[in-house]
Design a protein around this motif. Sequence first.
Motif, PDB file in Angstrom:
ATOM      1  N   ARG A  32       1.308  -1.613  -0.109  1.00 41.44           N
ATOM      2  CA  ARG A  32       0.310  -0.500  -0.004  1.00 41.44           C
ATOM      3  C   ARG A  32       0.558   1.276  -0.099  1.00 41.44           C
ATOM      4  O   ARG A  32       0.244   2.501  -0.750  1.00 41.44           O
ATOM      5  CB  ARG A  32      -0.811   0.054   1.382  1.00 41.44           C
ATOM      6  N   GLN A  33       2.006   1.042   0.350  1.00 39.71           N
ATOM      7  CA  GLN A  33       3.539   2.162   0.505  1.00 39.71           C
ATOM      8  C   GLN A  33       3.343   3.131  -0.477  1.00 39.71           C
ATOM      9  O   GLN A  33       3.975   3.721  -0.861  1.00 39.71           O
ATOM     10  CB  GLN A  33       4.002   2.457   1.794  1.00 39.71           C
ATOM     11  N   LEU A  53      10.889  10.469  -5.554  1.00 34.57           N
ATOM     12  CA  LEU A  53      10.232  10.742  -4.268  1.00 34.57           C
ATOM     13  C   LEU A  53      11.406  12.014  -3.293  1.00 34.57           C
ATOM     14  O   LEU A  53      12.668  12.239  -3.521  1.00 34.57           O
ATOM     15  CB  LEU A  53      10.327   9.723  -3.424  1.00 34.57           C
ATOM     16  N   SER A  54      10.617  12.640  -2.594  1.00 36.66           N
ATOM     17  CA  SER A  54      10.756  13.368  -1.629  1.00 36.66           C
ATOM     18  C   SER A  54      11.979  12.726  -0.967  1.00 36.66           C
ATOM     19  O   SER A  54      11.508  11.811  -0.683  1.00 36.66           O
ATOM     20  CB  SER A  54       9.954  13.902  -0.536  1.00 36.66           C
ATOM     21  N   GLU A  59      12.267   7.820   2.729  1.00 36.12           N
ATOM     22  CA  GLU A  59      12.970   7.347   4.382  1.00 36.12           C
ATOM     23  C   GLU A  59      11.537   6.697   4.813  1.00 36.12           C
ATOM     24  O   GLU A  59      11.844   5.619   4.853  1.00 36.12           O
ATOM     25  CB  GLU A  59      13.029   8.452   5.169  1.00 36.12           C
ATOM     26  N   GLU A  60      10.170   7.152   4.787  1.00 35.55           N
ATOM     27  CA  GLU A  60       9.156   6.053   4.612  1.00 35.55           C
ATOM     28  C   GLU A  60       9.341   4.875   4.012  1.00 35.55           C
ATOM     29  O   GLU A  60       8.906   3.847   4.472  1.00 35.55           O
ATOM     30  CB  GLU A  60       8.154   7.160   5.109  1.00 35.55           C
ATOM     31  N   PHE A  61       9.921   4.798   2.453  1.00 34.35           N
ATOM     32  CA  PHE A  61       9.258   3.982   1.777  1.00 34.35           C
ATOM     33  C   PHE A  61      10.484   3.337   2.091  1.00 34.35           C
ATOM     34  O   PHE A  61      10.264   1.955   2.463  1.00 34.35           O
ATOM     35  CB  PHE A  61       9.543   4.039   0.688  1.00 34.35           C
ATOM     36  N   SER A 108       7.801  -2.872  14.626  1.00 35.62           N
ATOM     37  CA  SER A 108       7.746  -3.066  13.343  1.00 35.62           C
ATOM     38  C   SER A 108       7.138  -1.212  13.705  1.00 35.62           C
ATOM     39  O   SER A 108       7.606  -0.569  12.430  1.00 35.62           O
ATOM     40  CB  SER A 108       6.421  -3.637  12.765  1.00 35.62           C
ATOM     41  N   ILE A 109       6.805  -0.777  13.924  1.00 31.50           N
ATOM     42  CA  ILE A 109       6.066   0.385  14.679  1.00 31.50           C
ATOM     43  C   ILE A 109       6.683   1.313  14.971  1.00 31.50           C
ATOM     44  O   ILE A 109       6.383   2.455  14.541  1.00 31.50           O
ATOM     45  CB  ILE A 109       4.765  -0.050  15.200  1.00 31.50           C
ATOM     46  N   SER A 110       7.325   0.891  15.995  1.00 33.99           N
ATOM     47  CA  SER A 110       8.469   1.847  16.605  1.00 33.99           C
ATOM     48  C   SER A 110       9.590   2.548  15.336  1.00 33.99           C
ATOM     49  O   SER A 110       9.891   2.910  15.057  1.00 33.99           O
ATOM     50  CB  SER A 110       9.028   1.126  17.874  1.00 33.99           C
ATOM     51  N   TYR A 111       9.904   1.567  14.891  1.00 33.54           N
ATOM     52  CA  TYR A 111      11.228   1.420  13.180  1.00 33.54           C
ATOM     53  C   TYR A 111       9.909   2.524  12.457  1.00 33.54           C
ATOM     54  O   TYR A 111      11.201   2.851  11.927  1.00 33.54           O
ATOM     55  CB  TYR A 111      11.035   0.484  12.316  1.00 33.54           C
TER      56      TYR A 111
END
Length: 148
Positions: A32-33, A53-54, A59-61, A108-111
């Motif tokens: 989805r990302q 990408l910016s 970084e998010e990807f 996962s969430i914190s990373y």
Amino acid sequence: MSIVIGTSYVWNIVTATVMGLQTAAFAGCASRQKERLDLPHSTEVGSRATEKLSDAENEEFSRFQKVHQAHVEYTPLAQSSVLLAGLFYPKLSAYAGAAYIVGRLIYSISYIKCGAEGRKYGVFFICPSVITLLGASFYGSFKALSLI
């Protein structure tokens, strides 16, 4: 020594199944990302497609991909260990497997939110649970073989 699979072992099967579902869920999150960022399905971090990408999006990807990869690398070890250790110690391995699931979720969430620094919170659950599962698998096997 014979191994009898009782009702306690069902929790090991449930735990192993949830581990697989968790891995699939984060694979879906990574997909989805890619869709959100309008990237091809086969895109990898550092590919030509990610050049548009910016820095923040890249970084998010990258974080989503790394989380997914961590799930893929460790799920077979965790699943097989919870199932094998459960043959000898069903309650212990079910609890250790549950701790692994919680740790992997926190990891996962914190990373994703905090970057590499955020991984340490989940590792506090992941490492002891994997060590427990592997230890119980080996100890139970050696005991069954009368080596201990």
